[in-house]
Scaffold this active site. Structure first.
Site, PDB file in Angstrom:
ATOM      1  N   TYR A 119       0.860  -1.186   0.000  1.00 14.26           N
ATOM      2  CA  TYR A 119       0.000   0.000   0.000  1.00 14.26           C
ATOM      3  C   TYR A 119       0.895   1.234   0.000  1.00 14.26           C
ATOM      4  O   TYR A 119       1.878   1.301   0.751  1.00 14.26           O
ATOM      5  CB  TYR A 119      -0.905   0.029   1.235  1.00 14.26           C
ATOM      6  CG  TYR A 119      -1.695   1.318   1.344  1.00 14.26           C
ATOM      7  CD1 TYR A 119      -2.945   1.439   0.745  1.00 14.26           C
ATOM      8  CD2 TYR A 119      -1.172   2.428   2.005  1.00 14.26           C
ATOM      9  CE1 TYR A 119      -3.659   2.621   0.809  1.00 14.26           C
ATOM     10  CE2 TYR A 119      -1.876   3.615   2.067  1.00 14.26           C
ATOM     11  CZ  TYR A 119      -3.120   3.708   1.464  1.00 14.26           C
ATOM     12  OH  TYR A 119      -3.814   4.882   1.533  1.00 14.26           O
ATOM     13  N   GLU A 165      -3.142   7.622  -4.244  1.00 11.47           N
ATOM     14  CA  GLU A 165      -3.087   6.329  -3.568  1.00 11.47           C
ATOM     15  C   GLU A 165      -2.870   5.221  -4.592  1.00 11.47           C
ATOM     16  O   GLU A 165      -3.532   5.191  -5.631  1.00 11.47           O
ATOM     17  CB  GLU A 165      -4.388   6.085  -2.805  1.00 11.47           C
ATOM     18  CG  GLU A 165      -4.441   4.760  -2.060  1.00 11.47           C
ATOM     19  CD  GLU A 165      -5.766   4.567  -1.343  1.00 11.47           C
ATOM     20  OE1 GLU A 165      -5.859   4.945  -0.162  1.00 11.47           O
ATOM     21  OE2 GLU A 165      -6.716   4.057  -1.968  1.00 11.47           O
TER      22      GLU A 165
END
Length: 388
Positions: free
Chosen positions: A109, A196
């Site tokens: 992530y 992101e």
């Protein structure tokens, strides 16, 4: 402003961030043509909506051949996808992203956003990629890594190397640092609030690829970036919110029956809370700004009355920058020009509030006047319930 995954990946490519080979399509003919050109042993078909959780909702499909890819495309195009972020109404799928499959060895992530408590950008990373970062932070907070970046000095190589070491990337530390530097350039140069990548994957042949992409932009910076403004997808927004944005009104549609027109975001939040305390639910958040005028009040009334769920309107104005008698005059003029079919309660407070209230009482229109916030909330709730 949000954009789709395929648009985020177009920006990634501009900044030399590696992504899978893919293309957005809006019809089965486009899907067929692209599938033949891509000619991949594995296809990934992704629904393009402004919401997370698409995979869990069936919006991401794998296909081992073109026939299977076309079947998935046919199932997803035009489908209403319901995820935990869309609410029960869901969102209709108008476009798909069709990509080549990637052999995944490891998922990470990675995001960059503003840490408002420290007034600087922060890189957030975790070896638990492919999962919702909120769940990771709740269940295993030690797995969430952060690197704060001084906005004056900017991104430095040690930020990337430190995170790469903690993520266990080994020989890929240099490549990861370079990728992060490119994402930081994108973040700072395009007025981004959030970028992101979930997941950023390590492939079996030891490459880093951004397998997903999510970006959110600062509306106030869009005048600098016409290319970003052009990415706005009106299909993903409420029609009334689109109309409000044309008049620089801050409007968010909600599910209640009492329309709110307020000047100031904090006062608007307090107004919605007190309506709920009085026993009803707000139909919207509408901030007409600190310098409310006749025109903004008129447009505000028109937008509220365009919502069939609105059964009453509560106007709650604080006269600070603009005096209350001027606001009252604007409300009266707007009420005469706009056909108001529901009860309206007006609460004024601030400079020349008494004169403003007197004007509203003597105008001959069916406007109820309240002297304080709680009285106004009770009045509009009572009037709405009488109209049932």
């Amino acid at each position: 402003m949000n954009i789709h995954e395929y648009q985020a990946k177009e920006l990634f490519k501009q900044y030399k961030v590696p992504v899978p080979r893919g293309k957005s399509v809006g019809s089965l003919d486009e899907a067929k043509a692209w599938g033949e050109e891509l000619s991949s042993p594995v296809y990934v078909v992704k629904a393009q909506i402004h919401a997370g959780g698409r995979g869990k909702a069936g919006g991401v499909k794998l296909a081992k051949n073109q026939a299977e890819m076309m079947r998935h495309a046919g199932e997803l195009l035009g489908k209403t996808l319901v995820t935990h972020q869309t609410g029960p109404a869901g969102r209709k799928v108008h476009r798909l992203l069709i990509e080549e499959g990637v052999q995944i060895e490891k998922e990470i992530y990675l995001s960059i956003l503003m840490d408002r408590s420290l007034a600087c950008p922060v890189v957030v990373a975790s070896a638990a990629g492919g999962m919702e970062i909120e769940e990771v932070a709740m269940q295993s907070p030690e797995k969430v890594l952060k690197a704060h970046i001084d906005p004056v000095l900017g991104f430095q190589p040690f930020h990337g190397r430190t995170l790469a070491f903690k993520l266990g990337l080994g020989k890929l530390a240099g490549e990861f640092t370079g990728l992060l530097a490119k994402l930081y350039d994108l973040f700072t140069q395009k007025g981004v609030l959030l970028v992101e990548v979930n997941p950023l994957v390590v492939t079996r042949d030891n490459r880093l690829i951004a397998l997903d992409g999510k970006m959110m932009f600062d509306d106030n910076a869009l005048f600098r970036h016409e290319d970003i403004r052009a990415m706005r997808d009106l299909n993903e927004e409420e029609p009334l919110e689109i109309e409000a944005s044309r008049y620089n009104l801050n409007y968010v549609k909600l599910d209640g029956r009492i329309g709110c027109m307020v000047n100031g975001a904090g006062l608007a939040m307090a107004t919605m809370d007190i309506i709920k305390l009085a026993g009803e639910f707000p139909a919207n958040f509408l901030d007409v700004g600190g310098t409310a005028t006749k025109e903004t009040v008129k447009q505000g009334f028109q937008i509220l009355l365009s919502d069939p769920h609105v059964k009453g309107i509560f106007v709650n104005i604080f006269g600070g920058i603009v005096r209350c008698e001027r606001i009252a005059g604007g409300i009266i003029d707007a009420a005469r020009e706009v056909q108001i079919r529901v009860p309206v309660v007006v609460r004024l407070e601030g400079t020349n509030a008494e004169e403003g209230r007197r004007m509203l009482k003597e105008n001959g229109l069916k406007l109820e006047v309240a002297s304080d916030l709680w009285e106004g909330a009770q009045k509009i709730v009572e009037l709405v319930r009488k109209e049932r």
